[in-house]
Scaffold this motif. Structure first.
Motif, short mmCIF file in Angstrom:
data_model
loop_
_atom_site.label_atom_id
_atom_site.label_comp_id
_atom_site.label_asym_id
_atom_site.label_seq_id
_atom_site.Cartn_x
_atom_site.Cartn_y
_atom_site.Cartn_z
N ASN A 27 40.57 40.58 40.30
CA ASN A 27 39.64 39.41 39.46
C ASN A 27 39.74 38.81 41.24
O ASN A 27 40.87 37.98 41.40
CB ASN A 27 40.26 38.65 38.76
N HIS A 29 38.92 35.74 43.91
CA HIS A 29 38.63 34.33 43.07
C HIS A 29 38.53 33.54 44.75
O HIS A 29 38.15 32.37 44.64
CB HIS A 29 40.08 33.83 42.72
N PHE A 41 35.47 33.50 39.86
CA PHE A 41 35.91 34.53 39.89
C PHE A 41 34.61 35.82 39.90
O PHE A 41 33.88 35.90 38.56
CB PHE A 41 37.47 34.92 40.00
N ASP A 112 44.96 39.68 40.67
CA ASP A 112 44.20 37.93 40.70
C ASP A 112 44.82 38.15 42.54
O ASP A 112 45.78 38.07 42.74
CB ASP A 112 44.63 36.93 40.08
N VAL A 115 43.70 33.56 45.22
CA VAL A 115 43.83 32.83 44.51
C VAL A 115 44.21 31.48 45.51
O VAL A 115 43.89 30.51 44.86
CB VAL A 115 45.28 32.74 43.51
N MET A 124 43.43 31.82 35.64
CA MET A 124 43.87 33.16 35.26
C MET A 124 45.11 32.97 34.37
O MET A 124 45.40 32.06 34.12
CB MET A 124 44.33 32.84 36.91
N LYS A 130 50.17 37.20 40.77
CA LYS A 130 48.56 36.89 42.06
C LYS A 130 49.06 36.95 43.24
O LYS A 130 49.87 37.11 44.00
CB LYS A 130 49.08 35.18 41.83
#
Length: 137
Positions: A27, A29, A41, A112, A115, A124, A130
């Motif tokens: 994902n 962001h 996102f 992710d 971030v 999230m 992350k």
């Protein structure tokens, strides 16, 4: 036989299929993805482009990412759905937006990333790793 991954735009003019597992799922962001999607996102899958079969004529829009690299986003020229991405720093790969999958349960994000640019209202999954910057750096 059905493809492992298949999808289409909102109007059905553009469709795609892929018979292999993605090289990456995650994902993004970053602010560019927020602006281009109108959301928090973009859920992205990366495949070798040679393995993706696309039906229909895709229109690409090119912009410069925060990294300085060029990013091309592929849209349906009829309904405007964003389906694909090409990256100047990753030749030979094609990004697919997971929201366009026929069966969205096939998308399993592993990370992710970007971030540090996430919207303050973005929630999230706490179980995903992350990364402040790009997934590949």
């Amino acid at each position: 036989m059905n493809a492992k991954y298949s999808g289409q735009c909102l109007c059905g003019e553009i469709s795609y299929s892929v018979d292999i597992e993605p090289m990456f799922t995650g994902n993004c962001h970053c602010k560019d993805c927020q602006r281009s999607s109108g959301s928090a996102f973009i859920p992205a899958m990366i495949f070798p482009e040679k393995n993706v079969v696309v039906s229909g004529e895709v229109k690409y829009f090119e912009s410069q990412a925060d990294s300085g690299n060029m990013h091309k986003r592929g849209f349906c020229p009829n309904c405007g759905s964003q389906l694909f991405a090409r990256f100047s720093n990753m030749p030979g790969v094609l990004g697919i937006k997971a929201g366009t999958l026929d069966d969205s349960s096939n998308y399993v994000p592993k990370l992710d990333f970007h971030v540090g640019s996430a919207a303050p209202w973005d929630f999230m999954n706490p179980e995903l790793p992350k990364k402040q910057g790009a997934a590949q750096s």
